[in-house]
Design an enzyme around this catalytic site. Sequence first.
Site, PDB file in Angstrom:
ATOM      1  N   GLY A  56      39.464 -53.123  -4.253  1.00 25.60           N
ATOM      2  CA  GLY A  56      38.837 -53.141  -3.164  1.00 25.60           C
ATOM      3  C   GLY A  56      37.403 -53.460  -3.004  1.00 25.60           C
ATOM      4  O   GLY A  56      36.650 -54.196  -2.016  1.00 25.60           O
ATOM      5  N   ASP A 112      33.922 -50.188  -2.221  1.00 24.26           N
ATOM      6  CA  ASP A 112      34.244 -50.865  -0.974  1.00 24.26           C
ATOM      7  C   ASP A 112      33.785 -49.557   0.098  1.00 24.26           C
ATOM      8  O   ASP A 112      33.414 -49.933   1.252  1.00 24.26           O
ATOM      9  CB  ASP A 112      35.513 -51.368  -0.646  1.00 24.26           C
ATOM     10  CG  ASP A 112      36.611 -50.594  -1.219  1.00 24.26           C
ATOM     11  OD1 ASP A 112      36.425 -49.465  -1.608  1.00 24.26           O
ATOM     12  OD2 ASP A 112      37.880 -50.909  -0.916  1.00 24.26           O
ATOM     13  N   ASP A 115      35.331 -42.188   1.006  1.00 27.29           N
ATOM     14  CA  ASP A 115      36.359 -41.677   1.991  1.00 27.29           C
ATOM     15  C   ASP A 115      36.132 -40.196   1.803  1.00 27.29           C
ATOM     16  O   ASP A 115      35.170 -39.509   2.292  1.00 27.29           O
ATOM     17  CB  ASP A 115      37.643 -42.377   2.019  1.00 27.29           C
ATOM     18  CG  ASP A 115      38.579 -41.875   2.831  1.00 27.29           C
ATOM     19  OD1 ASP A 115      38.467 -40.773   3.236  1.00 27.29           O
ATOM     20  OD2 ASP A 115      39.594 -42.535   3.335  1.00 27.29           O
ATOM     21  N   LYS A 143      32.873 -43.066   5.370  1.00 21.29           N
ATOM     22  CA  LYS A 143      33.331 -42.244   6.312  1.00 21.29           C
ATOM     23  C   LYS A 143      33.211 -40.654   6.336  1.00 21.29           C
ATOM     24  O   LYS A 143      33.929 -40.199   5.667  1.00 21.29           O
ATOM     25  CB  LYS A 143      35.302 -42.558   6.259  1.00 21.29           C
ATOM     26  CG  LYS A 143      35.745 -43.583   6.697  1.00 21.29           C
ATOM     27  CD  LYS A 143      37.208 -43.608   6.701  1.00 21.29           C
ATOM     28  CE  LYS A 143      38.120 -44.599   6.233  1.00 21.29           C
ATOM     29  NZ  LYS A 143      39.533 -44.512   6.053  1.00 21.29           N
ATOM     30  N   PHE A 164      41.573 -46.195   9.543  1.00 20.17           N
ATOM     31  CA  PHE A 164      42.030 -47.010   8.153  1.00 20.17           C
ATOM     32  C   PHE A 164      41.617 -48.399   8.578  1.00 20.17           C
ATOM     33  O   PHE A 164      42.251 -49.153   9.582  1.00 20.17           O
ATOM     34  CB  PHE A 164      43.534 -46.698   8.130  1.00 20.17           C
ATOM     35  CG  PHE A 164      44.008 -47.280   6.614  1.00 20.17           C
ATOM     36  CD1 PHE A 164      43.816 -46.360   5.543  1.00 20.17           C
ATOM     37  CD2 PHE A 164      44.051 -48.366   5.991  1.00 20.17           C
ATOM     38  CE1 PHE A 164      44.116 -46.576   4.317  1.00 20.17           C
ATOM     39  CE2 PHE A 164      44.508 -48.974   5.081  1.00 20.17           C
ATOM     40  CZ  PHE A 164      44.254 -48.050   3.974  1.00 20.17           C
ATOM     41  N   VAL A 165      41.048 -48.870   7.593  1.00 19.94           N
ATOM     42  CA  VAL A 165      40.411 -50.476   7.840  1.00 19.94           C
ATOM     43  C   VAL A 165      40.698 -51.327   6.763  1.00 19.94           C
ATOM     44  O   VAL A 165      40.788 -50.931   5.627  1.00 19.94           O
ATOM     45  CB  VAL A 165      38.653 -50.170   7.945  1.00 19.94           C
ATOM     46  CG1 VAL A 165      38.281 -49.733   9.209  1.00 19.94           C
ATOM     47  CG2 VAL A 165      38.171 -49.512   6.632  1.00 19.94           C
ATOM     48  N   ASP A 171      42.476 -53.271   1.824  1.00 20.85           N
ATOM     49  CA  ASP A 171      43.958 -53.695   1.792  1.00 20.85           C
ATOM     50  C   ASP A 171      44.799 -52.606   2.385  1.00 20.85           C
ATOM     51  O   ASP A 171      44.443 -51.463   2.586  1.00 20.85           O
ATOM     52  CB  ASP A 171      44.739 -54.300   0.433  1.00 20.85           C
ATOM     53  CG  ASP A 171      45.102 -52.756  -0.174  1.00 20.85           C
ATOM     54  OD1 ASP A 171      44.323 -52.052  -0.422  1.00 20.85           O
ATOM     55  OD2 ASP A 171      46.024 -52.619  -0.505  1.00 20.85           O
ATOM     56  N   ARG A 177      43.252 -58.500   2.296  1.00 21.75           N
ATOM     57  CA  ARG A 177      42.008 -58.414   1.534  1.00 21.75           C
ATOM     58  C   ARG A 177      41.081 -59.610   1.835  1.00 21.75           C
ATOM     59  O   ARG A 177      39.985 -59.701   1.801  1.00 21.75           O
ATOM     60  CB  ARG A 177      42.428 -58.395   0.133  1.00 21.75           C
ATOM     61  CG  ARG A 177      42.867 -57.061  -0.452  1.00 21.75           C
ATOM     62  CD  ARG A 177      42.964 -57.046  -2.005  1.00 21.75           C
ATOM     63  NE  ARG A 177      43.662 -56.000  -2.557  1.00 21.75           N
ATOM     64  CZ  ARG A 177      43.245 -54.765  -2.588  1.00 21.75           C
ATOM     65  NH1 ARG A 177      42.216 -54.533  -2.320  1.00 21.75           N
ATOM     66  NH2 ARG A 177      44.147 -53.985  -3.217  1.00 21.75           N
TER      67      ARG A 177
HETATM   68  P1  XMP Z   1      38.166 -41.728  -1.783  1.00 22.17           P
HETATM   69  O1  XMP Z   1      38.784 -40.911  -0.760  1.00 22.17           O
HETATM   70  O2  XMP Z   1      38.279 -41.578  -3.233  1.00 22.17           O
HETATM   71  O3  XMP Z   1      38.505 -43.045  -1.343  1.00 22.17           O
HETATM   72  O4  XMP Z   1      36.749 -41.613  -1.321  1.00 22.17           O
HETATM   73  C1  XMP Z   1      38.119 -44.401  -2.062  1.00 22.17           C
HETATM   74  C2  XMP Z   1      39.242 -45.240  -2.214  1.00 22.17           C
HETATM   75  O5  XMP Z   1      40.286 -45.085  -0.990  1.00 22.17           O
HETATM   76  C3  XMP Z   1      40.593 -46.363  -0.563  1.00 22.17           C
HETATM   77  N1  XMP Z   1      40.388 -46.275   0.748  1.00 22.17           N
HETATM   78  C4  XMP Z   1      40.515 -47.080   1.895  1.00 22.17           C
HETATM   79  N2  XMP Z   1      41.229 -48.500   1.467  1.00 22.17           N
HETATM   80  N3  XMP Z   1      41.223 -48.794   3.976  1.00 22.17           N
HETATM   81  C5  XMP Z   1      41.417 -49.172   2.563  1.00 22.17           C
HETATM   82  O6  XMP Z   1      41.845 -50.191   2.582  1.00 22.17           O
HETATM   83  C6  XMP Z   1      40.575 -47.478   4.347  1.00 22.17           C
HETATM   84  O7  XMP Z   1      40.230 -47.040   5.174  1.00 22.17           O
HETATM   85  C7  XMP Z   1      40.336 -46.699   3.027  1.00 22.17           C
HETATM   86  N4  XMP Z   1      39.707 -45.546   2.908  1.00 22.17           N
HETATM   87  C8  XMP Z   1      39.645 -45.300   1.562  1.00 22.17           C
HETATM   88  C9  XMP Z   1      39.600 -47.339  -1.079  1.00 22.17           C
HETATM   89  O8  XMP Z   1      40.518 -48.145  -2.270  1.00 22.17           O
HETATM   90  C10 XMP Z   1      38.462 -46.567  -1.715  1.00 22.17           C
HETATM   91  O9  XMP Z   1      38.175 -47.220  -2.979  1.00 22.17           O
END
Ligand code: XMP
Length: 195
Positions: A56, A112, A115, A143, A164-165, A171, A177
């Site tokens: 990502g 990227d 979350d 987020k 979800f983006v 992706d 991507r």
């Molecule tokens: P965490 O929850 O560990 O997440 O902070 C980080 C990883 O989760 C993926 N992620 C997303 N990927 N759209 C995506 O395509 C989203 O909205 C999203 N939210 C989390 C991402 O790979 C990130 O590195």
Amino acid sequence: MSPSAAPLREPRSGYPPGARVLFTGEQIRSTVERMAGEIRAAYGEQELTVVAVLHGGLVFAADLIRRLDMPLRLGVVMASSYRGEAREPAALELPQHPQLDVADRHVLLLDDILDTGRTLSALAERLGALGPRSLRTVTLLDKPSRRVVPIQADFRGFEIPDLFVVGYGLDFNERYRNLPDIVALPPPATGPRPG
Ligand code: XMP
């Protein structure tokens, strides 16, 4: 910069059905430029070791590092927590070692999106144990409403709500991507998501 509520003006090929543009390529460019300025101000002429989280972070890393003019090394780590079409994180898989030495280096861990915070905090802990001279984090998207682990990025681009983006490296099931914009997928049709 807050998300624009602009819907796609017209359906474009390659975009997910029902997607809404949150940030255009132009908005992303100016935010990455602003972030590069903050990073340049923090490190000056010191050599920087950027460790980008794949896949990502790939597009963001490519754009950001070309705006940084200090001596710079680029490494990558693979971490995956989303599986196939799932929008919820599965178990986090982390590499044993980054592929670039980080001991006694100024390390900037790049992802990227922040979350739940599990990925960045686990990777930061892993890298921190390898003895960097300094360790900071940078994320393009944040987020905060989804946070499970209390972590804040040292440098961040956009704060977004719980959407979800995809696009600009992010992706869904390995698609989108390549989109130049960051777009939000429509919420899943079936009820509220777990957790
Ligand atoms: P965490 O929850 O560990 O997440 O902070 C980080 C990883 O989760 C993926 N992620 C997303 N990927 N759209 C995506 O395509 C989203 O909205 C999203 N939210 C989390 C991402 O790979 C990130 O590195």
